[in-house]
Design an enzyme around this catalytic site. Structure first.
Site, mmCIF file in Angstrom:
data_model
loop_
_atom_site.group_PDB
_atom_site.id
_atom_site.type_symbol
_atom_site.label_atom_id
_atom_site.label_comp_id
_atom_site.label_asym_id
_atom_site.label_seq_id
_atom_site.Cartn_x
_atom_site.Cartn_y
_atom_site.Cartn_z
ATOM 1 C CB THR A 220 -0.221 -0.218 -0.359
ATOM 2 O OG1 THR A 220 0.001 -0.610 0.987
ATOM 3 C CG2 THR A 220 -0.141 1.272 -0.472
ATOM 4 C CD GLU A 435 23.833 -24.385 9.002
ATOM 5 O OE1 GLU A 435 22.715 -24.779 8.615
ATOM 6 O OE2 GLU A 435 23.972 -23.493 9.864
HETATM 7 P P1 ADP Z 1 1.053 -4.301 1.462
HETATM 8 O O1 ADP Z 1 0.367 -2.995 1.405
HETATM 9 O O2 ADP Z 1 0.107 -5.460 1.421
HETATM 10 O O3 ADP Z 1 2.059 -4.445 2.540
HETATM 11 P P2 ADP Z 1 2.184 -3.369 -0.973
HETATM 12 O O4 ADP Z 1 0.959 -3.024 -1.739
HETATM 13 O O5 ADP Z 1 2.920 -2.263 -0.348
HETATM 14 O O6 ADP Z 1 1.865 -4.468 0.122
HETATM 15 O O7 ADP Z 1 3.122 -4.199 -1.929
HETATM 16 C C1 ADP Z 1 4.480 -3.934 -2.052
HETATM 17 C C2 ADP Z 1 4.927 -4.093 -3.492
HETATM 18 O O8 ADP Z 1 4.845 -5.449 -3.892
HETATM 19 C C3 ADP Z 1 4.056 -3.344 -4.451
HETATM 20 O O9 ADP Z 1 4.525 -2.040 -4.612
HETATM 21 C C4 ADP Z 1 4.172 -4.126 -5.729
HETATM 22 O O10 ADP Z 1 5.244 -3.688 -6.502
HETATM 23 C C5 ADP Z 1 4.465 -5.517 -5.255
HETATM 24 N N1 ADP Z 1 3.261 -6.340 -5.355
HETATM 25 C C6 ADP Z 1 2.575 -6.889 -4.343
HETATM 26 N N2 ADP Z 1 1.532 -7.595 -4.794
HETATM 27 C C7 ADP Z 1 1.533 -7.470 -6.126
HETATM 28 C C8 ADP Z 1 0.689 -7.961 -7.183
HETATM 29 N N3 ADP Z 1 -0.373 -8.724 -6.920
HETATM 30 N N4 ADP Z 1 1.001 -7.639 -8.439
HETATM 31 C C9 ADP Z 1 2.073 -6.868 -8.712
HETATM 32 N N5 ADP Z 1 2.900 -6.382 -7.784
HETATM 33 C C10 ADP Z 1 2.648 -6.670 -6.502
HETATM 34 ZN ZN ZN Z 2 20.973 -23.855 13.105
#
Ligand code: ADP
Ligand code: ZN
Length: 624
Positions: A220, A435
């Site tokens: 995203t 554990e």
């Molecule tokens: P997906 O759409 O793949 O499920 P998202 O784009 O929603 O993942 O990612 C969730 C959050 O993780 C983002 O809002 C961002 O803050 C963080 N994030 C993920 N990948 C990166 C990246 N490569 N660099 C910086 N932040 C990231």
């Molecule tokens: Zn266990």
């Protein structure tokens, strides 16, 4: 708003209740201020010619005496003397002489209907309609999402949030790592920036880009960055939103979304979880998926309907490329694919750096160490880690986020937050042995990941946790590694049985994970010699219900039986391995359990110390 029709209806309903109240007030006046007397007393007064009139209402008799009788007011107890009104209840036994008596004593007889007020009847009959309309209205309101508009217009609204160009301020600079993915998307950025140039040169511009990757890896974020780089309108929607709630809205939502995006072109449509609508048609979903298919067909025809001069790009994301309908991948649709992997440690360090820029980080914190110690974590996990560290720092009134905060945050993200559950001492001891069983197996079997931490403080949903952490990012899992992993998973239960001669419910999750793993080994990775290197699909998860679907099997019942046999055999073999190991090293097992009971949490180094000390001890014993 759709509220328009509901409000007058509710008011009308209340008005009817008011009328009903008036009515019953009227009706009750007959019996007001009257003395309640027994039926025999009433008969006596009747015989004494002292009853002036009566009114029947069911078995209730209201009436007036001709003269106030001394006993009547006393029976009421509260009313002043001189009251001539009375009330009595007629017994359920027939009194055939009553009417004759009343006539004989010249009593005026009247009757009231026993039926309840007509207003109340009206209100009662209206109520279900009111409830149904109310539910309908609430559902509508929910389905509409942000889409404003009239009552029925809300049905068709796509629920996509319109981002005005200013709202997307994310750029590629804020997306750490993912160099290849960014490179792939640069072409789209160029096109959206200067579409005319592209069209003049006759370049074929991709209209659909599919991002494959696990959740949280920044798909995203990447799509938003494309919009941010180009300054175009951005529409984002999750495909599951297309088909929630009402049958028949999916297709119209798609139509609406594309119409809006075209009107505001150049623009980007981002569709998350494409697999929710994009699953191959007629596969594995059973009946009742017409809605999904219609939505998918609408999506396909919208994408086919793009003209070259419509500057709309569709970016979709999924983590299940294997289930997508082939039609989605045809030229002119999602013909460009970008695979997004979990970040390696370099990318993880870069992601940590991006998110650390938002918090006051203490100097000299080695982000590389954190990055190396978090294999398998996604960008979202790392963002969460930084956030947890900042919360821990704030809670401790610290000025800066230190390495210690980060380390504790990492444990929280890895193993779940600590819970304050009061375990009884025997429970604690069982957990410690459980554990210790995992730990010892993990430490002594070949090819396993090193122990990061083991604890009997309840974390997440578990009562105790043994956390292993690979030294490095892993991309392959050899069979020997997986067999050891199975033995480690079963080690907890084996230890319980060894020490207590009994097993507990504490191994529930271990067994679930182990069974899933063994199933994959046998059916997907060809790791059973008896079955051979063949992949058998044994049904897949339903995207919404989270349950397995019975799929059209591509193998015989006999093979299904053999697969089951092999899965149990592999698990039994792993259990035996764990049992032999722990039986042989029982003193070490007990030492780890004792240390756990006393110290609650042991790190990898401490576990090594205990094991070394014990192995030396046993060696020394033998030498004596
Ligand atoms: P997906 O759409 O793949 O499920 P998202 O784009 O929603 O993942 O990612 C969730 C959050 O993780 C983002 O809002 C961002 O803050 C963080 N994030 C993920 N990948 C990166 C990246 N490569 N660099 C910086 N932040 C990231
Ligand atoms: Zn266990």
């Amino acid at each position: 708003m759709g509220q328009g029709f509901l409000k007058p209806l509710v008011l009308f309903f209340l008005f009817i209740l008011f009328l009903d109240a008036l009515y019953s007030l009227n009706a009750q006046q007959v019996g007001e201020a009257s003395a309640v007397i027994s039926y025999s007393r009433f008969k006596k007064e009747l015989a004494g010619d002292n009853v002036k009139n009566v009114t029947f209402k069911g078995n209730l008799l209201n009436g007036e005496f001709r003269a106030a009788t001394p006993l009547a007011p006393a029976a009421n107890g509260q009313k002043g003397s001189g009251t001539t009104a009375f009330t009595t209840i007629k017994p359920a036994i027939d009194d055939p002489g009553l009417m004759g008596d009343l006539e004989e004593h010249r009593v005026e007889v009247a009757a009231l209907s026993t039926e309840s007020s007509p207003w109340r009847n009206l209100a009662i009959s209206l109520l279900p309609w009111l409830i149904i309309l109310g539910i309908w209205w609430f559902a509508l309101k929910g389905a509409k999402g942000q889409g404003a508009g009239g009552m029925l217009g809300g049905f068709a609204k796509s629920g996509a949030r319109a981002y005005s160009p200013e709202n997307v301020s994310v750029t590629f600079a804020q997306v750490a790592g993912m160099e290849e993915a960014k490179q792939e998307l640069r072409e789209i950025v160029e096109y959206l920036k200067e579409p005319k140039k592209f069209q003049r040169l006759g370049g074929k511009v991709p209209k659909g880009v599919l991002l494959f990757g696990p959740p949280g890896t920044g798909k995203t974020l990447l799509a938003r960055a494309v919009a941010g780089e180009t300054g175009v309108s951005f529409y984002s929607i999750s495909a599951s939103q297309f088909i929630e709630m009402f049958v028949g809205v999916g297709a119209s939502r798609v139509r609406d979304l594309f119409a809006t995006a075209k009107k505001n072109s150049p623009s980007i449509i981002f569709i998350d979880e494409l697999d929710a609508v994009g699953r191959s048609r007629g596969a594995g979903m059973g009946g009742g998926n017409d809605e999904r298919e219609q939505t998918l067909n609408q999506l396909l025809s919208e994408m086919d309907g793009f003209d070259q001069h419509e500057e709309v790009v569709v970016i979709a994301a999924t983590n299940r490329p294997d289930v997508l309908d082939q039609a989605l991948m045809r030229p002119g649709r999602f013909d460009r694919h970008v695979v997004i992997e979990r970040p390696d440690w370099r990318d993880r360090e870069a992601i940590l750096r991006v998110h650390c820029s938002k918090i006051p980080l203490a100097p000299h914190v080695e982000l590389e160490a954190i990055a190396r110690g978090t294999p398998g974590m996604t960008g979202a996990d790392l963002e969460n880690l930084i956030n947890e560290a900042a919360i821990l720092a704030a809670r401790g009134n610290a000025e800066e986020v230190t390495a210690d905060h980060l380390e504790r945050a990492k444990d929280k993200v890895l193993m779940g937050g600590e819970r304050r559950v009061a375990l009884s001492d025997p429970e604690k001891r069982i957990t410690a042995f459980h554990e210790a069983g995992h730990t010892l197996a993990a430490r002594l079997l070949p090819g396993t990941d090193p122990i990061h931490k083991v604890t009997i403080i309840p974390r997440g949903r578990a009562l105790g946790v043994t956390q292993q952490l690979p030294d490095d990012d892993r991309h392959y899992y050899p069979r020997s590694y997986l067999m050891s992993r199975l033995a480690v998973l079963l080690g907890g239960r084996v230890a319980e049985r060894l020490i207590y001669g009994d097993v507990s419910t504490g191994a529930e999750n271990d067994l679930k994970v182990a069974t899933e793993l063994a199933e994959k080994m046998v059916c997907q990775w060809g790791m059973s010699d008896a079955i051979g290197p063949v992949a058998y699909s044994r049904g897949e998860e339903h995207p919404f219900l989270g349950m397995k679907l019975a799929q059209e099997k591509s193998f015989s019942e006999e093979m299904a039986w053999r697969l089951d046999q092999e899965i149990s055999r592999i698990i039994a073999a792993a259990e035996l391995q764990a049992k032999e190991l722990l039986t042989a090293k029982r003193p070490t097992l007990e030492a780890i359990a004792a240390a756990l009971t006393a110290e609650e949490t042991l790190d990898g180094k401490r576990v090594d110390e205990i094991i070394t000390a014990n192995i030396c001890d046993t060696a020394a014993d033998k030498n004596q």
